[in-house]
Scaffold this motif. Structure first.
Motif, PDB file in Angstrom:
ATOM      1  N   VAL A 134     -25.092  25.639 -20.615  1.00  0.00           N
ATOM      2  CA  VAL A 134     -24.973  25.754 -19.164  1.00  0.00           C
ATOM      3  C   VAL A 134     -26.145  26.619 -18.714  1.00  0.00           C
ATOM      4  CG1 VAL A 134     -23.560  26.513 -17.222  1.00  0.00           C
ATOM      5  CG2 VAL A 134     -22.467  25.553 -19.276  1.00  0.00           C
ATOM      6  N   TYR A 135     -27.077  26.008 -17.989  1.00  0.00           N
ATOM      7  CA  TYR A 135     -28.346  26.655 -17.700  1.00  0.00           C
ATOM      8  C   TYR A 135     -28.535  26.896 -16.201  1.00  0.00           C
ATOM      9  CZ  TYR A 135     -29.652  25.136 -22.442  1.00  0.00           C
ATOM     10  OH  TYR A 135     -29.710  24.923 -23.795  1.00  0.00           O
ATOM     11  N   ALA A 136     -29.218  27.994 -15.894  1.00  0.00           N
ATOM     12  CA  ALA A 136     -29.585  28.295 -14.512  1.00  0.00           C
ATOM     13  C   ALA A 136     -30.794  27.468 -14.096  1.00  0.00           C
ATOM     14  CB  ALA A 136     -29.906  29.779 -14.368  1.00  0.00           C
ATOM     15  N   GLN A 137     -30.781  27.026 -12.827  1.00  0.00           N
ATOM     16  CA  GLN A 137     -31.945  26.406 -12.195  1.00  0.00           C
ATOM     17  C   GLN A 137     -32.358  27.256 -10.996  1.00  0.00           C
ATOM     18  OE1 GLN A 137     -33.301  22.553 -12.811  1.00  0.00           O
ATOM     19  NE2 GLN A 137     -33.136  23.848 -14.613  1.00  0.00           N
ATOM     20  N   GLY A 138     -33.471  26.892 -10.382  1.00  0.00           N
ATOM     21  CA  GLY A 138     -33.980  27.670  -9.270  1.00  0.00           C
ATOM     22  C   GLY A 138     -33.660  27.034  -7.935  1.00  0.00           C
ATOM     23  N   ALA A 139     -34.658  26.373  -7.325  1.00  0.00           N
ATOM     24  CA  ALA A 139     -34.509  25.817  -5.979  1.00  0.00           C
ATOM     25  C   ALA A 139     -34.734  24.313  -5.987  1.00  0.00           C
ATOM     26  CB  ALA A 139     -35.501  26.470  -5.019  1.00  0.00           C
ATOM     27  N   ARG A 140     -33.982  23.611  -5.143  1.00  0.00           N
ATOM     28  CA  ARG A 140     -34.216  22.179  -4.960  1.00  0.00           C
ATOM     29  C   ARG A 140     -35.457  21.947  -4.108  1.00  0.00           C
ATOM     30  NH1 ARG A 140     -29.253  20.513  -1.809  1.00  0.00           N
ATOM     31  NH2 ARG A 140     -29.496  22.653  -1.088  1.00  0.00           N
ATOM     32  N   TYR A 141     -35.560  22.670  -2.986  1.00  0.00           N
ATOM     33  CA  TYR A 141     -36.719  22.512  -2.101  1.00  0.00           C
ATOM     34  C   TYR A 141     -37.856  23.388  -2.625  1.00  0.00           C
ATOM     35  CZ  TYR A 141     -33.994  19.715   1.080  1.00  0.00           C
ATOM     36  OH  TYR A 141     -33.240  18.703   1.613  1.00  0.00           O
ATOM     37  N   GLN A 142     -38.320  23.002  -3.807  1.00  0.00           N
ATOM     38  CA  GLN A 142     -39.325  23.771  -4.526  1.00  0.00           C
ATOM     39  C   GLN A 142     -40.712  23.466  -3.987  1.00  0.00           C
ATOM     40  OE1 GLN A 142     -39.402  22.088  -8.633  1.00  0.00           O
ATOM     41  NE2 GLN A 142     -38.135  20.491  -7.706  1.00  0.00           N
ATOM     42  N   GLY A 143     -41.533  24.472  -3.936  1.00  0.00           N
ATOM     43  CA  GLY A 143     -42.944  24.236  -3.708  1.00  0.00           C
ATOM     44  C   GLY A 143     -43.633  24.003  -5.031  1.00  0.00           C
ATOM     45  N   PRO A 144     -44.952  23.868  -5.043  1.00  0.00           N
ATOM     46  CA  PRO A 144     -45.662  23.543  -6.280  1.00  0.00           C
ATOM     47  C   PRO A 144     -45.580  24.629  -7.344  1.00  0.00           C
ATOM     48  CG  PRO A 144     -47.193  23.903  -4.454  1.00  0.00           C
ATOM     49  CD  PRO A 144     -45.841  23.824  -3.860  1.00  0.00           C
ATOM     50  N   ILE A 145     -45.556  25.893  -6.965  1.00  0.00           N
ATOM     51  CA  ILE A 145     -45.511  26.957  -7.968  1.00  0.00           C
ATOM     52  C   ILE A 145     -44.155  26.970  -8.667  1.00  0.00           C
ATOM     53  CG2 ILE A 145     -45.782  29.417  -8.397  1.00  0.00           C
ATOM     54  CD1 ILE A 145     -48.343  27.911  -7.461  1.00  0.00           C
ATOM     55  N   LEU A 146     -43.076  26.897  -7.895  1.00  0.00           N
ATOM     56  CA  LEU A 146     -41.764  26.815  -8.528  1.00  0.00           C
ATOM     57  C   LEU A 146     -41.628  25.545  -9.351  1.00  0.00           C
ATOM     58  CD1 LEU A 146     -40.977  29.315  -6.891  1.00  0.00           C
ATOM     59  CD2 LEU A 146     -38.771  28.229  -6.453  1.00  0.00           C
ATOM     60  N   ASN A 147     -42.272  24.475  -8.939  1.00  0.00           N
ATOM     61  CA  ASN A 147     -42.216  23.247  -9.709  1.00  0.00           C
ATOM     62  C   ASN A 147     -42.809  23.444 -11.106  1.00  0.00           C
ATOM     63  OD1 ASN A 147     -43.883  20.240 -10.097  1.00  0.00           O
ATOM     64  ND2 ASN A 147     -41.674  20.256  -9.831  1.00  0.00           N
ATOM     65  N   LEU A 148     -43.905  24.203 -11.208  1.00  0.00           N
ATOM     66  CA  LEU A 148     -44.489  24.484 -12.518  1.00  0.00           C
ATOM     67  C   LEU A 148     -43.507  25.261 -13.390  1.00  0.00           C
ATOM     68  CD1 LEU A 148     -48.131  25.538 -11.500  1.00  0.00           C
ATOM     69  CD2 LEU A 148     -47.403  23.347 -12.469  1.00  0.00           C
ATOM     70  N   PHE A 149     -42.940  26.324 -12.832  1.00  0.00           N
ATOM     71  CA  PHE A 149     -41.986  27.122 -13.597  1.00  0.00           C
ATOM     72  C   PHE A 149     -40.761  26.294 -13.984  1.00  0.00           C
ATOM     73  CE2 PHE A 149     -44.168  30.907 -11.805  1.00  0.00           C
ATOM     74  CZ  PHE A 149     -44.283  31.668 -12.961  1.00  0.00           C
ATOM     75  N   GLN A 150     -40.267  25.494 -13.043  1.00  0.00           N
ATOM     76  CA  GLN A 150     -39.042  24.756 -13.322  1.00  0.00           C
ATOM     77  C   GLN A 150     -39.262  23.592 -14.285  1.00  0.00           C
ATOM     78  OE1 GLN A 150     -35.771  25.588 -10.122  1.00  0.00           O
ATOM     79  NE2 GLN A 150     -37.163  24.059  -9.302  1.00  0.00           N
TER      80      GLN A 150
END
Length: 394
Positions: free
Chosen positions: A331-347
């Motif tokens: 069971v894993y944590a995620q970040g944001a759905r409306y991600q920008g490009p930087i969060l997209n790299l991390f995610q």
């Protein structure tokens, strides 16, 4: 309007440095998707007076005399694009600013020298028209069709702000290819997150920053794609909002759009049945019927989310404890759905590790705090390089 009266503010355009051009001029229809098809350039060359234009649905062609400075946004994929271009602190409005300030800063912790402060901004989910006058932004980095879809706005309001304050420039229904309001349907087009980012970068004349970040993004995708296991070795998965485990809203893995653009390249197997659609809610019995190998908790990295509590509640639930993801501690944590490009790299990186730890390295058991500090040889992209691009040192 939510915080205004019905008075319409009239007068000449107050922003000579930014002007709207093309198919959304007053009294004319927007360019349809057919007019936009085949256009490969994000911006037209500068004219003799230094002006330039950028074309994107649903606005059509938007003209500028200089890059915008103050930036209004609604949703965080647009705010995240400003952030990626080194303009995050020029954002003056966004949806739930304090919430997303805390969430984004879970990731910026791993970008040396990068800071971001969205706390206390105007919360703009349903913006008041008069508030947009007082903010006097150089650009409304928001989808006019999505604003028009609000009960408190109509087409006349949208055009008034465009003509008397500054242009709209955004696209939101690409999130999962939803239907825009009927009056916008024949002029709409869907884009990936990075296609949108390229358009926004052109607005700010930051094409070189976009190119540098896209190179990192492309290299990350190539790393992932080169090592993906065959389909029969991939886990099943469900993406769920788990603030209430008795009623979880879910996303299917075949949902189009940028909301799951950090999961789709990893190609796990969707566990939900064909009778479930993205945005539906299911109870624990429904989740057991799907019985995913991996369960992603949306927003799980936010400081206000209790991931240990979620895992404990699942383990102590008469039905939840039977889930394969619970029994195998997946069971894993995620970040944001409306991600920008930087969060997209991390995610992309975190999801690769969560799905395929034997290939991309173990993902630490996340309980709280910022994005885990991974050893350099286990990172799938270079943090310093990203930080340098945001800072303009590329």
């Amino acid at each position: 309007m939510s915080d205004t009266d019905d008075t319409t503010t009239e007068g000449p355009t107050r922003r000579d440095a930014l002007k709207y051009g093309g198919a959304l001029a007053a009294g004319t229809a927007l360019a349809g998707c057919s007019d936009l098809a085949g256009q490969t350039e994000d911006s037209e060359p500068e004219s003799g007076d230094g002006s330039y234009s950028v074309t994107m649905a649903p606005m059509g062609e938007v003209s500028f005399d200089s890059p915008p400075e103050s930036i209004f946004t609604r949703l965080t994929h647009h705010a995240g694009m400003a952030f990626a271009l080194g303009r995050g602190n020029d954002v003056n409005a966004m949806h739930a600013p304090d919430y997303y300030d805390q969430l984004w800063n879970q990731f910026t912790e791993r970008l040396p020298g990068v800071t971001l402060d969205w706390s206390g901004l105007y919360s703009s989910w349903d913006p008041g028209k008069e508030k947009l006058y007082s903010l006097d932004s150089d650009i409304h980095l928001a989808d006019p069709a999505s604003v028009n879809a609000l009960d408190s706005w109509n087409t006349t309001d949208v055009e008034e702000i465009r003509d008397t304050v500054s242009p709209w420039f955004g696209n939101t229904f690409s999130d999962r290819h939803g239907e825009p309001p009927a009056e916008w349907a024949d002029r709409y087009e869907y884009y990936t997150l990075w296609e949108l980012f390229e358009k926004v970068a052109a607005v700010f004349r930051e094409e070189s920053r976009y190119d540098a970040l896209e190179t990192i993004h492309a290299d990350l995708l190539a790393t992932i794609e080169a090592d993906l296991p065959p389909e029969e070795e991939r886990p099943t998965a469900v993406i769920a909002g788990m603030s209430d485990i008795e009623s979880m809203y879910v996303y299917t893995l075949d949902t189009p759009g940028f909301l799951i653009e950090h999961v789709r390249p990893l190609d796990p197997i969707g566990a939900l049945g064909d009778d479930i659609s993205s945005g539906d809610t299911i109870d624990m019995e429904g989740m057991l019927e799907a019985d995913p190998d991996v369960l992603f908790s949306l927003g799980g990295m936010h400081p206000q989310t209790d991931m240990p509590g979620i895992r404990s509640a699942l383990r102590n639930h008469a039905v939840g404890q039977e889930l394969a993801a619970v029994q195998n501690d997946r069971v894993y944590a995620q970040g944001a759905r409306y991600q920008g490009p930087i969060l997209n790299l991390f995610q992309l990186e975190m999801t690769a590790k969560q799905l395929y730890p034997e290939i991309f390295g173990e993902w630490p058991t996340y309980t709280d705090g910022p994005y885990p500090e991974l050893p350099e040889d286990e990172q799938l992209f270079n943090r310093q390089a990203v930080a340098d691009i945001i800072a303009g040192n590329h």
